[in-house]
Design an enzyme around this catalytic site. Sequence first.
Site, PDB file in Angstrom:
ATOM      1  N   HIS A  94      29.022  34.916  29.665  1.00  0.00           N
ATOM      2  CA  HIS A  94      29.512  36.252  29.298  1.00  0.00           C
ATOM      3  C   HIS A  94      29.569  36.462  27.787  1.00  0.00           C
ATOM      4  O   HIS A  94      29.667  37.591  27.326  1.00  0.00           O
ATOM      5  CB  HIS A  94      30.838  36.595  30.006  1.00  0.00           C
ATOM      6  CG  HIS A  94      32.067  35.957  29.450  1.00  0.00           C
ATOM      7  ND1 HIS A  94      32.671  34.849  30.016  1.00  0.00           N
ATOM      8  CD2 HIS A  94      32.847  36.291  28.402  1.00  0.00           C
ATOM      9  CE1 HIS A  94      33.756  34.540  29.341  1.00  0.00           C
ATOM     10  NE2 HIS A  94      33.884  35.394  28.352  1.00  0.00           N
ATOM     11  N   ASP A 222      29.604  29.987  34.404  1.00  0.00           N
ATOM     12  CA  ASP A 222      29.645  30.894  33.254  1.00  0.00           C
ATOM     13  C   ASP A 222      29.243  30.168  31.960  1.00  0.00           C
ATOM     14  O   ASP A 222      30.074  29.928  31.088  1.00  0.00           O
ATOM     15  CB  ASP A 222      31.056  31.488  33.132  1.00  0.00           C
ATOM     16  CG  ASP A 222      31.100  32.690  32.205  1.00  0.00           C
ATOM     17  OD1 ASP A 222      30.142  32.876  31.428  1.00  0.00           O
ATOM     18  OD2 ASP A 222      32.096  33.433  32.241  1.00  0.00           O
ATOM     19  N   SER A 648      36.719  32.062  24.744  1.00  0.00           N
ATOM     20  CA  SER A 648      35.606  31.985  25.692  1.00  0.00           C
ATOM     21  C   SER A 648      34.508  31.115  25.121  1.00  0.00           C
ATOM     22  O   SER A 648      34.079  31.311  23.987  1.00  0.00           O
ATOM     23  CB  SER A 648      35.046  33.383  25.972  1.00  0.00           C
ATOM     24  OG  SER A 648      35.884  34.058  26.853  1.00  0.00           O
TER      25      SER A 648
HETATM   26  N1  ARG Z   1      37.629  37.559  31.851  1.00  0.00           N
HETATM   27  C1  ARG Z   1      36.719  36.809  31.026  1.00  0.00           C
HETATM   28  C2  ARG Z   1      37.150  36.831  29.598  1.00  0.00           C
HETATM   29  O1  ARG Z   1      37.677  37.794  29.127  1.00  0.00           O
HETATM   30  C3  ARG Z   1      35.343  37.342  31.082  1.00  0.00           C
HETATM   31  C4  ARG Z   1      34.655  37.025  32.322  1.00  0.00           C
HETATM   32  C5  ARG Z   1      33.322  37.672  32.361  1.00  0.00           C
HETATM   33  N2  ARG Z   1      32.982  37.899  33.729  1.00  0.00           N
HETATM   34  C6  ARG Z   1      32.977  39.103  34.312  1.00  0.00           C
HETATM   35  N3  ARG Z   1      32.816  39.173  35.592  1.00  0.00           N
HETATM   36  N4  ARG Z   1      33.127  40.201  33.617  1.00  0.00           N
HETATM   37  O2  ARG Z   1      36.900  35.898  28.869  1.00  0.00           O
END
Ligand code: ARG
Length: 713
Positions: A94, A222, A648
Amino acid sequence: MKKTSLALLLAVFTLLSYAPLRADEGMWLAMLLGKLNEVDMKAKGLKLSAEQIYSVNNSSLKDAIFGLGYGNPGSNFCTSEAISSEGLLLTNHHCAYDLIQSHSTPENNILEKGFMAATKAEELPNQGLTASFLVRMEDVTEKMKAAMGNGTAYQVQQQIIEEATKDTHYKAIVKDFFFGNEFYLFVFETFRDVRLVAAPPEAVGKFGGDTDNWMWPRHTGDFAILRIYADKDNKPADYSTDNVPYKPKHFLPVSVKGIQEGDFAMTFGFPGRTERYKTSYSLLVDFEMSNPARIKLRENRLNLMKESMDKDPKVRLMYAAKYAQISNYYKYFIGQNEGLARLKTVDLKRENEAKFQDWADKSGEERYATALKRIEEAQKAMTEYQLSYIYLQEAAFGAELMELAYEFYDLYDLLKAGNDTKEAAAAKEAAINAHFEEYNTTIDKRVFAKLFSFYAQDVPKSQQPALFESVVAKKYKGNWEKYADKMFASSFLTSKERALAFAKNPSLKAMESDLGFSLFLDVFNNYRQKIAPAIGQSQGALMMAMRDYVEGLRAMQTDKVFYPDANSTLRLSYGTVRDYAPKDGVQFNYFTTHKGILEKENPNDAEFVVPAKVKELIQKKDFGTYADKNGNLPVAFITDNDITGGNSGSPVIGANGELIGLAFDGNWEAMTGDLVYDVEYKRCINVDIRYVLWTIDKVLGGERLIQEMKLVK
Ligand code: ARG
């Protein structure tokens, strides 16, 4: 079952014996680990010394941690880590999502198919993307505080930065901690040639989609792989085919030994923003006003985007990254508000504030005693304008044409001052092309009309831009769709041809009479002239009061070790692999396996499609050397590390300094995590490194990458 008194006694005993080990709260500064955390970290299982994690003179773990950004190392958007001696970087799918999308076409859709560069020559350059690591940091609190005392803070800060970077190609920043109670200097080396090496198919990298986002249990791979290139002297350079793979001062060995409950785990990365010291006064505004507004505006925007995306695969690809970004925080705000209600966070804050006030009243320090009162008052004044602030961000700038208008603002300034515009106008061409490369008129027109009609409805009339009344209400009877019809048929902001033609021959008159640009000007000036000064004044007062409050909190509990809020600087968090109970009677395991991928599979739901190759390998149980001791393929696991957005892509590192996973999300039960750390619920969701390796090796055929890494068995 009845508890015997012995069991009770034991229970109390274990509780007590656990007490000296703090909960795994805290985002710590690398430089201070030796002083603040080393003993605790070792007690939790760390086998390295603080010096092996952060050292200025020798290579250390920190040299393997790179912030991903667009030039400015003070605002990294994600974290990545070196995993080979040839500059291979691991980050989240992501985090690389818009890069992957930008290299995709409907004919060669690598977002959908996945990507593996067969050779280094096939690795894909990404204009503007940078990777920076921390060379060193330094406490500059005394210098900065003295400067603040005599009003020279800005000059002194510039001086510190200049001195730190003199005769080098480094970049430096000074950042404020604990609301102006401490200051640190950070010196970075920033690399400008960062290429895309590999990515799994979206159905792996984003498996579970928005449904699973912010949730555990998870089955998402991911991750994505990048590589840093440098010049022949291993120094940063702009993209060139002459560049060679960068040799990092340190890279992380990769452990395929597997993890167990209770194992030591640390994350190292660039958390963006937390607000752990936020008071009940401000939290209440988030809860009652800001979050509901954000949710409503995002929901409408997403629905309109989705309608067009569902109709046309070209549009779906074009808007994939924009959509994902908006929906990620849409769900975040929903979760945060649910959590605030469920965990009664505001009440909790109030209790703590009452304790503080008691202490402060007795402290004999006026600034402590009055801090909360001043916070309350400043917040109250700011709240008057809060909706204007939110709607500027989420409604006005939710319309994409407003972003392009902002690009043209410098040109407008030059024209107005009667200055030469040649250079500025010529520079617009690239921005215009980039803007329209990912632009759909139908979406933007509908989004514009919807968001602006909410703006006119929800924000206090006295704070609205003048045109809302004088033009839209009077001439268009408040019908924003009609206004949009006219605007989209004529404005240079809504057509590439018109925008390019305008940039060739810019004029003040054309700007001021343009239905799009004149609206932008009105919105922008209204904000700058009416809203921002009012907010700014109260915000200044709020920050001063927060400084005293946080100083007071630390003076009140001198035996407690405090950590500063996240502010996009390099932080380490440590804890253990750990399960949790989401609610009474339910226990979540600390890891997931391939089984869940098949359990969740749904060929009719794009979020839960399992690619044929993945399914085939799983059905054959072709897990190679990556299976766990029960013959299952490990997919994800959780730890109680304290992370937030910006983390992330952070490595999860075991006791020996080896890479065991890749952090990528937080969990639903702790969506208030940026406001308070909840020991019971807060977890960090990670991809198991063995799932990353399996996907690279078996799904993508990237053996050459596995060979580059240092696998530890
Ligand atoms: N919630 C995650 C973050 O903010 C991002 C995950 C991305 N995946 C998604 N399905 N949008 O780091």
